[in-house]
Every structure is written in structure tokens, then in C-alpha cells.
Design a protein around this motif. Structure first.
Motif, PDB file in Angstrom:
ATOM      1  N   GLU A 192       0.848  -1.179   0.000  1.00  0.00           N
ATOM      2  CA  GLU A 192       0.000   0.000   0.000  1.00  0.00           C
ATOM      3  C   GLU A 192       0.891   1.239   0.000  1.00  0.00           C
ATOM      4  OE1 GLU A 192      -4.053  -1.450   2.279  1.00  0.00           O
ATOM      5  OE2 GLU A 192      -2.490  -0.462   3.460  1.00  0.00           O
ATOM      6  N   HIS A 194       1.055   5.591   0.716  1.00  0.00           N
ATOM      7  CA  HIS A 194       0.427   6.579   1.591  1.00  0.00           C
ATOM      8  C   HIS A 194       0.973   7.985   1.330  1.00  0.00           C
ATOM      9  CE1 HIS A 194      -0.808   3.108   4.141  1.00  0.00           C
ATOM     10  NE2 HIS A 194       0.357   2.633   3.743  1.00  0.00           N
ATOM     11  N   LYS A 209      -4.534   6.996   0.652  1.00  0.00           N
ATOM     12  CA  LYS A 209      -3.956   5.647   0.627  1.00  0.00           C
ATOM     13  C   LYS A 209      -4.319   4.978  -0.688  1.00  0.00           C
ATOM     14  CE  LYS A 209      -5.858   2.171   2.921  1.00  0.00           C
ATOM     15  NZ  LYS A 209      -6.271   1.237   4.006  1.00  0.00           N
ATOM     16  N   SER A 211      -4.345   1.269  -2.384  1.00  0.00           N
ATOM     17  CA  SER A 211      -4.302  -0.136  -1.978  1.00  0.00           C
ATOM     18  C   SER A 211      -4.444  -1.041  -3.203  1.00  0.00           C
ATOM     19  CB  SER A 211      -5.439  -0.423  -0.985  1.00  0.00           C
ATOM     20  OG  SER A 211      -5.378  -1.741  -0.516  1.00  0.00           O
TER      21      SER A 211
END
Length: 333
Positions: A192, A194, A209, A211
Motif C-alpha cells: 500500500e 500513503h 492511501k 491499496s
């Protein structure tokens, strides 16, 4: 959706001392970039952070049709063109097969005319190890000088690292360090990514974020990171969901405490990133080497928020201007 806090420019206001330290850091950045071809043993000037490019990709950011109505005013199209740069955070280009998994996934979002709407330099670690602007600037300056002058600055770097340690001794930071170490051998695109710091979302403030969807964490383990990423992107589509968190309360969602995770703010899916297979651009091409992902080149309603974030503006400019001068390139975006 509850009422979120409004953006206020006081979140990124620097003191006189911090501004003076920033000037010293800018000089160290310029010195590093001027010496960077020797540091990394390449024939061009590199960035002073995230120097190594794994690949540059083109793709799409597709807006979720089910986002709340109050968010739809920010996006007036169903999808946007993006350019993504995958990188390693180390300031020196490491030519070894094994590298510490400090990865970058920088995203440039463009409108129908090809103009940049927003830049988001994302990383695979959600927190930043220090909250103090002065401590960070002194550390960053000492690291830049270490690479240029080597051992004459070694003990100064150790001194500044020692000052950072107390900021990392909290459950949130230690939990994420442990998580990274457990997954350090995973495929780069399975992580992931960020925003770490906060960004404006119109008059609100958010964190971001990205993902990935159904990426094999063991893909390409026999190869270098660059080789595995290039192989995946030639033969597979990359799909990822994009989430945001809103800032409602500074106690639970602090803007200038980047070493702790936000809590009591649910992730809201706003869209997906899609990069079709074989969408690689030449990472060594002049136009791609000088791509700028400075988040302060974004539209005003998408710009970064916070004191540490504010430092990026001048740092990105100095790095890009110095690289441009040394590489004798006249055009960049």
C-alpha cells in the motif's frame, strides 16, 4: 458524513529559525545534486531523494460513481490521465540486487488538456519519523553533506539521528516498522502507498492511501526490484483502490504530528487507479528524468498542508532547477 475541519494556512507557518535552517538545507540540496553523478556513478544529475527510478508508467484514475455528493464537486470528470514514477527513497542510486524496501509511488494527475491537476508523492510507509521542523532540517542537511564530504560529516549525522530517535518511540510508529520488516521481501507493487502528510481537498484536509488489488506479494522474487517491476508492468494490468481520510479533530487526526496514524476517521473509497500492461515510458528519457512531482505545483485545492509538507516546496524547486542546469535540458513539466 460529519463536519470536517477547514483548511487554515497557519498549519504550515514556519518560524524565523526554521526559515533560516531551510535556507541551509536548500544549499545542501544544490551541492548534493551538483555532485550526484559522482555519488551514484551515472552520467547525469539525480534527485537528492528517491534518486533511483524503477519505471515510469501512464495510466488512469477512475472516479468512483458512488462517492458522496459533496465530494463530486471536486471531480468534474469520470476519469483522469495519470503518470506514475516508481522509485527507491535512497539518495544514492544503488546498483545492487538487494535494496531496502523504502519505495515511492509518485502520481501526477492531469486534466483533458494534459495540464497537471495534482501531484502526490506517495510512499510505502505511512508515517514520518520526526515532527520537529528544525530537527528534520538539521538531519536532512547533515545527510546531504555526508554524501558530498563523506567522513568529515559522519559524526554530525549520528548526532542528528540520535535526536530523531525519541520521535519514533511510540506504538503507532513501532507497529509500522515491524510490519515493514515482516514484509520487506514482498513485491514492490503489492505494498500500500500513503501520502504520509495531509493535503487539501477543496477547503477540507485529507490523507490518501492507494491499496493494490490482487497483486502477488511473491512476484519476481528471483529478480531485482527493477526487473520484477518492469516484467509485471509489461505483462499484467495494475489495479488499485484509492482511499481518503478526512480530518475532523486535531486530537485524533493531527496535521503536524506525522509519526502517528490518524484514528476515528474512516477510509472512503473515491476511485481506482488502472495501469494497463505494457504502459511503460522510458525512465531515462529527458522528459521523464526531469518530471516534477512537486505537490505544490498542484491546483490550490489539492496542495499539501502542514509544516513538514511546506518544506517540500522549496526542496523540490532547488533539486529540479539544479538538475535542469547540470543536465542542460531546457524543457520540463
Amino acid at each position: 458524513m460529519p463536519n470536517s475541519l477547514k483548511y487554515n494556512k497557519n498549519f504550515e507557518k514556519l518560524s524565523y529559525e526554521e526559515k533560516q535552517l531551510l535556507e541551509e538545507t536548500k544549499k545542501s540540496i544544490a551541492d548534493f545534486v551538483e555532485y550526484s553523478s559522482t555519488i551514484s556513478d551515472v552520467n547525469y544529475a539525480t534527485r537528492n531523494a528517491h534518486a533511483k527510478t524503477y519505471t515510469v508508467l501512464k495510466g488512469e484514475f477512475i472516479i468512483n460513481k458512488d462517492i458522496p455528493n459533496e465530494l463530486k464537486t471536486v471531480f468534474d470528470s469520470d476519469k483522469y490521465e495519470i503518470t506514475a514514477r516508481l522509485s527507491n527513497a535512497h539518495p544514492k542510486i544503488n546498483k545492487n540486487k538487494k535494496e531496502f524496501p523504502a519505495y515511492g509511488f509518485a502520481i501526477k494527475i492531469k486534466d483533458d488538456s494534459g495540464r497537471t491537476i495534482s501531484n502526490y508523492p506517495l510512499v510505502n510507509f505511512p508515517l514520518f519519523p520526526v515532527n520537529s521542523v528544525s530537527v528534520f532540517l538539521k538531519l536532512f542537511t547533515s545527510v546531504n553533506r555526508f554524501f558530498v564530504k563523506k567522513w568529515s560529516n559522519f559524526f554530525l549525522v549520528l548526532k542528528q539521528i540520535y535526536k530523531v530517535i525519541p520521535f519514533t518511540l511510540n506504538p503507532s510508529f513501532l507497529k509500522n516498522v515491524w510490519k515493514l520488516l515482516l514484509n520487506k521481501n514482498n513485491f514492490m507493487l503489492s505494498f500500500e502507498y500513503h501520502s504520509v502528510g495531509a493535503y487539501r481537498f477543496d477547503d477540507k484536509m485529507i490523507k490518501i492511501k492507494v491499496s493494490p488489488k490482487n497483486i502477488d506479494k511473491n512476484f519476481g522474487k528471483k529478480y531485482s526490484v527493477k526487473e520484477s517491476v518492469e516484467s509485471f508492468c509489461r505483462n499484467h494490468d495494475y489495479l488499485a483502490e484509492v482511499y481518503i481520510q478526512f480530518c475532523y479533530d486535531l486530537k485524533d487526526q493531527p496535521i503536524n504530528r506525522l509519526n502517528v496514524e490518524w484514528k476515528n476517521s474512516p477510509f472512503i473509497k473515491i476511485g481506482e487507479i488502472k495501469i494497463e500492461k505494457n504502459s511503460l515510458l522510458n525512465p531515462k528519457g529527458c522528459e521523464n528524468e526531469l518530471l516534477s512531482f512537486n505537490p505544490f505545483e498542484s491546483a490550490e485545492i489539492f496542495q499539501p498542508v502542514g509544516k513538514i509538507q511546506k518544506l517540500r516546496d522549496e526542496a523540490y524547486k532547488v533539486s529540479l532547477q539544479t538538475r535542469k542546469k547540470i543536465n542542460k535540458l531546457l524543457k520540463y513539466k
